[in-house]
Design an enzyme around this catalytic site. Structure first.
Site, short mmCIF file in Angstrom:
data_model
loop_
_atom_site.label_atom_id
_atom_site.label_comp_id
_atom_site.label_asym_id
_atom_site.label_seq_id
_atom_site.Cartn_x
_atom_site.Cartn_y
_atom_site.Cartn_z
CE LYS A 57 -0.45 -0.38 5.04
NZ LYS A 57 -1.30 -0.89 6.12
NE ARG B 172 -7.23 0.14 10.68
CZ ARG B 172 -5.98 -0.05 10.22
NH1 ARG B 172 -5.13 0.96 10.19
NH2 ARG B 172 -5.60 -1.24 9.82
CG HIS C 42 -4.44 -4.40 12.05
ND1 HIS C 42 -3.32 -4.98 11.48
CD2 HIS C 42 -4.15 -3.08 12.15
CE1 HIS C 42 -2.40 -4.04 11.24
NE2 HIS C 42 -2.88 -2.89 11.64
NE ARG D 162 -3.23 -7.95 7.99
CZ ARG D 162 -3.81 -8.40 9.10
NH1 ARG D 162 -4.52 -9.54 9.08
NH2 ARG D 162 -3.72 -7.73 10.24
CE1 TYR E 7 11.40 32.29 1.81
CE2 TYR E 7 11.60 29.89 1.88
CZ TYR E 7 11.37 31.07 1.17
OH TYR E 7 11.12 31.01 -0.16
CB CYS F 2 13.26 26.26 1.03
SG CYS F 2 14.52 27.35 1.72
CG MET F 3 8.00 23.52 -1.81
SD MET F 3 6.85 24.34 -2.92
CE MET F 3 5.93 25.37 -1.80
CG ASP F 4 11.21 23.81 -4.37
OD1 ASP F 4 10.33 22.95 -4.50
OD2 ASP F 4 10.98 25.03 -4.36
C1 LIG Z 1 -0.71 -1.74 6.87
C2 LIG Z 1 -1.29 -2.99 7.40
C3 LIG Z 1 -0.48 -4.12 7.58
C4 LIG Z 1 1.03 -4.09 7.43
O1 LIG Z 1 1.59 -3.59 8.62
P1 LIG Z 1 3.17 -3.54 8.84
O2 LIG Z 1 3.32 -3.01 10.21
O3 LIG Z 1 3.70 -2.59 7.81
O4 LIG Z 1 3.69 -4.91 8.64
C5 LIG Z 1 -1.09 -5.30 7.96
N1 LIG Z 1 -2.42 -5.36 8.16
C6 LIG Z 1 -3.22 -4.29 8.03
C7 LIG Z 1 -4.68 -4.43 8.28
C8 LIG Z 1 -2.69 -3.07 7.66
O5 LIG Z 1 -3.48 -2.00 7.55
#
Ligand SMILES: *Cc1c(COP(=O)(O)O)cnc(C)c1O
Length: 372
Positions: free
Chosen positions: A40, A140, A170, A223, A268, A314-316
């Site tokens: 992601k 969540r 989670h 995951r 700045y 700065c920005m850049d």
């Molecule tokens: C982002 C996410 C993960 C991965 O988590 P890490 O800490 O990067 O391994 C796993 N499960 C869910 C639901 C997440 O949102």
């Protein structure tokens, strides 16, 4: 957004490091447990498609993303492996997901009803695979009660358009020496799971931290996110069971060098005043690249030596104080190793009181990613 291809600010991504992190994790898993690579937010800033390719080569059998567009990006790149969207997707895209074989997270019965109705009306006969989220303490998304779990399972048995592919939770605190909440959550998960007559194909609870430090609670899929990029999910509070190899190196070069007179100011707000005739270098990176403004005072590496960022970012561009006159065009390491010195993403995160996750995925598209 344009990519800054004509500027020497580059994020190098070490494919071998990602490969090694995935392989090391796979070696610890039993044969029945699969690893989905979490890519992601553009692969935590590392580049989703390239990271997915390496992870697949290393043995990942599927991918997790946060939003539907990220799943479609992988499908468009040609990946045929399972993809799970971890967030809630608008039910109007049920058919789009089904026809692209994209699995999605579900957190309400109403969503399931609406998805089934939408699929029944649609042109495709493809089934939609869903993973049921259980909220065991993260607060969540997810179902929370035994009655809901029973009702969901009963609903799945009544229709054929939506397929019960997985169930998961989670953890809020899998990355801490204090495992009290973790224990509560795993207990709640097991209690909720006991309400199912038939278990779905995938049962999963593990993010990186759970996989590293609570392996016994990982069920048959993990995951795997931050640790794949070589970053310790606990930020150092816990030690990983194998050495994680950081995949990202951020470099730039000195674009301009000058000597300041004592009393002259920089940037700045004129927050920095030269004490003596100091050598100052200018770097072509700023908060427009995700190199945050509150990194003022952070060190960078020039020829293996630490140099402080002086004045506001700065920005850049930003300015650093050099120990001696350095040639324009000299390489500067912002994250990574230079001779015997290293600056980690963790150090950058500590400086601005956040986590390395946020720094990595905050680097904007303007910085090109190069794969080595
Ligand atoms: C982002 C996410 C993960 C991965 O988590 P890490 O800490 O990067 O391994 C796993 N499960 C869910 C639901 C997440 O949102």
């Amino acid at each position: 957004m344009v990519v800054g291809r004509h500027r020497k600010t580059i994020a190098y991504i070490d494919k071998e490091a990602i490969f090694s992190n995935v392989q090391q994790e796979l070696q610890r898993l039993n044969e029945k447990t699969e690893l989905y690579a979490v890519v992601k937010a553009n692969g935590y800033g590392h580049g989703a498609v390239e990271v997915a390719k390496v992870a697949k080569k290393a043995g990942a059998t599927g991918f997790c993303v946060a939003i539907l567009d990220e799943a479609l990006e992988l499908r468009e790149a040609g990946f045929t492996e399972p993809i799970l969207v971890l967030g809630i997707v608008d039910v109007r895209y049920a058919e789009l997901m089904a026809s692209n074989h994209i699995s999605v997270t579900v957190s309400s019965i109403k969503w399931l009803h609406q998805a089934e109705a939408a699929l029944a009306k649609g042109n495709s006969s493809a089934q939609l695979a869903v993973h049921v989220a259980l909220d065991t303490g993260m607060g969540r998304i997810g179902f929370k009660t035994a009655d809901e779990v029973k009702a969901v399972e009963a609903w799945f048995e009544k229709q054929k358009r939506v397929y019960f592919e997985g169930i998961f939770t989670h953890f809020a605190k899998a990355d801490s020496p204090d495992d009290q909440l973790f224990k509560q959550q795993i207990k709640k998960f097991n209690v909720l799971m006991n309400n199912l007559h038939q278990k779905p194909r995938y049962i999963h609870t593990a993010n990186s931290a759970t996989a590293l430090w609570h392996q016994e609670s990982s069920f048959n899929l993990i995951r795997f996110g931050i640790a794949m990029y070589g970053l310790n999910p606990s930020g150092g509070a816990l030690t990983a069971p194998y050495p994680l190899k950081p995949a990202m190196k951020l470099i730039t070069e000195i674009s301009y060098v000058k000597q300041m007179q004592a009393g002259e100011t920089i940037g700045y707000g004129a927050t920095y005043t030269a004490h003596e005739n100091e050598w100052i270098g200018t770097l072509p990176i700023g908060y427009g690249d995700g190199w945050r403004r509150d990194l003022q005072g952070q060190d960078v590496l020039v020829n293996g030596q630490r140099c402080e960022i002086v004045g506001r970012i700065c920005m850049d561009q930003c300015m650093i104080r050099l120990p001696y006159e350095v040639a324009e065009g000299t390489e500067v390491v912002l994250v990574g190793q230079s001779q015997d010195e290293t600056i980690s993403l963790q150090e950058i995160a500590d400086h601005v009181h956040t986590i390395h996750y946020e720094i990595a995925c905050g680097l904007t598209e303007r910085i090109p990613r190069k794969y080595v």
